[in-house]
Design a protein around this motif. Structure first.
Motif, PDB file in Angstrom:
ATOM      1  N   VAL A 215     -12.571  -5.983 -13.626  1.00 17.11           N
ATOM      2  CA  VAL A 215     -12.843  -7.339 -14.090  1.00 17.11           C
ATOM      3  C   VAL A 215     -13.270  -8.196 -12.908  1.00 17.11           C
ATOM      4  O   VAL A 215     -12.604  -8.213 -11.875  1.00 17.11           O
ATOM      5  CB  VAL A 215     -11.584  -7.953 -14.758  1.00 17.11           C
ATOM      6  CG1 VAL A 215     -11.888  -9.335 -15.299  1.00 17.11           C
ATOM      7  CG2 VAL A 215     -11.044  -7.043 -15.850  1.00 17.11           C
ATOM      8  N   VAL A 216     -14.390  -8.894 -13.082  1.00 20.77           N
ATOM      9  CA  VAL A 216     -14.837  -9.854 -12.081  1.00 20.77           C
ATOM     10  C   VAL A 216     -14.538 -11.242 -12.629  1.00 20.77           C
ATOM     11  O   VAL A 216     -14.896 -11.556 -13.765  1.00 20.77           O
ATOM     12  CB  VAL A 216     -16.342  -9.708 -11.782  1.00 20.77           C
ATOM     13  CG1 VAL A 216     -16.812 -10.778 -10.797  1.00 20.77           C
ATOM     14  CG2 VAL A 216     -16.655  -8.316 -11.236  1.00 20.77           C
TER      15      VAL A 216
ATOM     16  N   LYS B  38     -12.930  -9.350  -7.665  1.00 19.16           N
ATOM     17  CA  LYS B  38     -13.068  -8.176  -8.522  1.00 19.16           C
ATOM     18  C   LYS B  38     -11.734  -7.433  -8.521  1.00 19.16           C
ATOM     19  O   LYS B  38     -11.180  -7.158  -7.453  1.00 19.16           O
ATOM     20  CB  LYS B  38     -14.181  -7.285  -7.952  1.00 19.16           C
ATOM     21  CG  LYS B  38     -14.520  -6.079  -8.750  1.00 19.16           C
ATOM     22  CD  LYS B  38     -15.697  -5.379  -8.072  1.00 19.16           C
ATOM     23  CE  LYS B  38     -16.147  -4.170  -8.793  1.00 19.16           C
ATOM     24  NZ  LYS B  38     -17.325  -3.570  -8.157  1.00 19.16           N
ATOM     25  N   TYR B  39     -11.224  -7.128  -9.706  1.00 21.64           N
ATOM     26  CA  TYR B  39      -9.939  -6.446  -9.842  1.00 21.64           C
ATOM     27  C   TYR B  39     -10.079  -5.239 -10.761  1.00 21.64           C
ATOM     28  O   TYR B  39     -10.713  -5.320 -11.806  1.00 21.64           O
ATOM     29  CB  TYR B  39      -8.884  -7.369 -10.463  1.00 21.64           C
ATOM     30  CG  TYR B  39      -8.574  -8.604  -9.667  1.00 21.64           C
ATOM     31  CD1 TYR B  39      -7.851  -8.533  -8.483  1.00 21.64           C
ATOM     32  CD2 TYR B  39      -8.986  -9.856 -10.113  1.00 21.64           C
ATOM     33  CE1 TYR B  39      -7.547  -9.679  -7.771  1.00 21.64           C
ATOM     34  CE2 TYR B  39      -8.676 -11.001  -9.402  1.00 21.64           C
ATOM     35  CZ  TYR B  39      -7.960 -10.908  -8.231  1.00 21.64           C
ATOM     36  OH  TYR B  39      -7.651 -12.035  -7.513  1.00 21.64           O
ATOM     37  N   LEU B  40      -9.436  -4.169 -10.370  1.00 25.55           N
ATOM     38  CA  LEU B  40      -9.282  -3.007 -11.234  1.00 25.55           C
ATOM     39  C   LEU B  40      -7.869  -3.072 -11.778  1.00 25.55           C
ATOM     40  O   LEU B  40      -6.904  -3.143 -11.016  1.00 25.55           O
ATOM     41  CB  LEU B  40      -9.488  -1.711 -10.442  1.00 25.55           C
ATOM     42  CG  LEU B  40      -9.169  -0.402 -11.155  1.00 25.55           C
ATOM     43  CD1 LEU B  40     -10.026  -0.219 -12.408  1.00 25.55           C
ATOM     44  CD2 LEU B  40      -9.353   0.769 -10.211  1.00 25.55           C
TER      45      LEU B  40
ATOM     46  N   ASP C 262       0.212   2.561  -9.643  1.00 28.69           N
ATOM     47  CA  ASP C 262      -1.167   2.883  -9.271  1.00 28.69           C
ATOM     48  C   ASP C 262      -1.787   1.809  -8.391  1.00 28.69           C
ATOM     49  O   ASP C 262      -2.591   2.083  -7.529  1.00 28.69           O
ATOM     50  CB  ASP C 262      -2.039   2.884 -10.533  1.00 28.69           C
ATOM     51  CG  ASP C 262      -2.351   4.229 -11.106  1.00 28.69           C
ATOM     52  OD1 ASP C 262      -2.265   5.216 -10.388  1.00 28.69           O
ATOM     53  OD2 ASP C 262      -2.692   4.260 -12.297  1.00 28.69           O
ATOM     54  N   ALA C 263      -1.452   0.564  -8.695  1.00 29.46           N
ATOM     55  CA  ALA C 263      -2.146  -0.586  -8.128  1.00 29.46           C
ATOM     56  C   ALA C 263      -1.903  -0.731  -6.628  1.00 29.46           C
ATOM     57  O   ALA C 263      -0.818  -0.464  -6.129  1.00 29.46           O
ATOM     58  CB  ALA C 263      -1.714  -1.858  -8.850  1.00 29.46           C
ATOM     59  N   ASP C 264      -2.947  -1.174  -5.943  1.00 27.67           N
ATOM     60  CA  ASP C 264      -2.878  -1.466  -4.514  1.00 27.67           C
ATOM     61  C   ASP C 264      -3.792  -2.664  -4.269  1.00 27.67           C
ATOM     62  O   ASP C 264      -5.011  -2.509  -4.167  1.00 27.67           O
ATOM     63  CB  ASP C 264      -3.318  -0.256  -3.698  1.00 27.67           C
ATOM     64  CG  ASP C 264      -3.200  -0.467  -2.197  1.00 27.67           C
ATOM     65  OD1 ASP C 264      -2.968  -1.614  -1.760  1.00 27.67           O
ATOM     66  OD2 ASP C 264      -3.351   0.521  -1.462  1.00 27.67           O
ATOM     67  N   HIS C 265      -3.204  -3.848  -4.220  1.00 30.66           N
ATOM     68  CA  HIS C 265      -4.016  -5.064  -4.100  1.00 30.66           C
ATOM     69  C   HIS C 265      -4.881  -5.067  -2.847  1.00 30.66           C
ATOM     70  O   HIS C 265      -5.925  -5.711  -2.820  1.00 30.66           O
ATOM     71  CB  HIS C 265      -3.145  -6.324  -4.165  1.00 30.66           C
ATOM     72  CG  HIS C 265      -2.299  -6.548  -2.965  1.00 30.66           C
ATOM     73  ND1 HIS C 265      -1.088  -5.928  -2.770  1.00 30.66           N
ATOM     74  CD2 HIS C 265      -2.508  -7.320  -1.872  1.00 30.66           C
ATOM     75  CE1 HIS C 265      -0.591  -6.305  -1.611  1.00 30.66           C
ATOM     76  NE2 HIS C 265      -1.414  -7.148  -1.049  1.00 30.66           N
ATOM     77  N   LYS C 266      -4.474  -4.325  -1.818  1.00 30.75           N
ATOM     78  CA  LYS C 266      -5.271  -4.261  -0.596  1.00 30.75           C
ATOM     79  C   LYS C 266      -6.572  -3.503  -0.823  1.00 30.75           C
ATOM     80  O   LYS C 266      -7.518  -3.647  -0.065  1.00 30.75           O
ATOM     81  CB  LYS C 266      -4.475  -3.592   0.529  1.00 30.75           C
ATOM     82  CG  LYS C 266      -3.296  -4.420   0.981  1.00 30.75           C
ATOM     83  CD  LYS C 266      -2.483  -3.681   2.015  1.00 30.75           C
ATOM     84  CE  LYS C 266      -1.220  -4.462   2.360  1.00 30.75           C
ATOM     85  NZ  LYS C 266      -0.288  -3.685   3.140  1.00 30.75           N
ATOM     86  N   LYS C 267      -6.600  -2.682  -1.881  1.00 34.15           N
ATOM     87  CA  LYS C 267      -7.802  -1.903  -2.205  1.00 34.15           C
ATOM     88  C   LYS C 267      -8.494  -2.420  -3.462  1.00 34.15           C
ATOM     89  O   LYS C 267      -9.346  -1.749  -4.032  1.00 34.15           O
ATOM     90  CB  LYS C 267      -7.437  -0.430  -2.363  1.00 34.15           C
ATOM     91  CG  LYS C 267      -6.929   0.196  -1.073  1.00 34.15           C
ATOM     92  CD  LYS C 267      -6.614   1.655  -1.264  1.00 34.15           C
ATOM     93  CE  LYS C 267      -6.107   2.280   0.022  1.00 34.15           C
ATOM     94  NZ  LYS C 267      -5.781   3.691  -0.163  1.00 34.15           N
ATOM     95  N   GLY C 268      -8.090  -3.607  -3.929  1.00 29.66           N
ATOM     96  CA  GLY C 268      -8.784  -4.238  -5.043  1.00 29.66           C
ATOM     97  C   GLY C 268      -8.256  -3.920  -6.423  1.00 29.66           C
ATOM     98  O   GLY C 268      -8.881  -4.282  -7.416  1.00 29.66           O
TER      99      GLY C 268
END
Length: 164
Positions: A90-91, A102-104, A110-116
């Motif tokens: 999502v942008v 931009k977020y996945l 699973d999530a890693d905010h440092k990698k988006g």
């Protein structure tokens, strides 16, 4: 407790981590044994370090084992929708600053905010769920309420996952 969404790739990664942690047990046990043989345990830094390492290892193993039955494994390569759901990229644009991000959307393991990527259970992730292009989103953040507009929703599948 509710089910925890996780991508197939994230689940495989956690399974590998669990196997690796379990494989480390014998070496830690050996280090404790050797440190114990050195004598007085009250002033044995090697023993204390090995016991601390063992405690952290066992805590992580216990944590992963407790979450495994709760995981709802999702193959993100099969997803496609016009709405923002698990697996969507999502942008968004901050309405005040016009800054885009931009977020996945992934699960918390699973999530890693440092990698988006962000968790669907985070404040931003929860706010984005179900939204479509053009929708407005309000997120309560530490700096106050932030208003975003959804610019796009895409499904990139495993190709969109952050690389290690």
């Amino acid at each position: 407790m509710d089910r925890i969404p996780i991508s197939k790739q994230g689940f495989d990664k956690i399974k590998l981590e669990l196997e690796d942690l379990k494989a480390q047990r014998p070496a830690i046990i050996q280090a404790i044994k050797e440190a114990r043989e050195e004598g007085d345990l009250s002033e044995n830094a090697g023993y204390d370090a090995a016991r601390e390492r063992q405690g952290m290892l066992e805590a992580r193993i216990t944590y992963i084992n407790s979450r495994m039955p709760l995981f709802d494994v999702i193959d993100i390569d099969t997803l496609d929708d016009t709405r923002a759901i698990f697996g969507a990229t999502v942008v968004v644009e901050d309405i005040d600053t016009e800054e885009t991000r931009k977020y996945l959307l992934l699960g918390p393991d699973d999530a890693d905010h440092k990698k988006g990527s962000i968790s669907v259970m985070s404040p931003m992730g929860r706010a984005l769920l179900g939204k479509e292009e053009g929708d407005e989103v309000i997120v309560d953040a530490p700096r106050g309420r932030i208003e975003y507009e959804v610019v796009s929703v895409e499904y990139l599948g495993s190709e969109g996952l952050p690389k290690d």
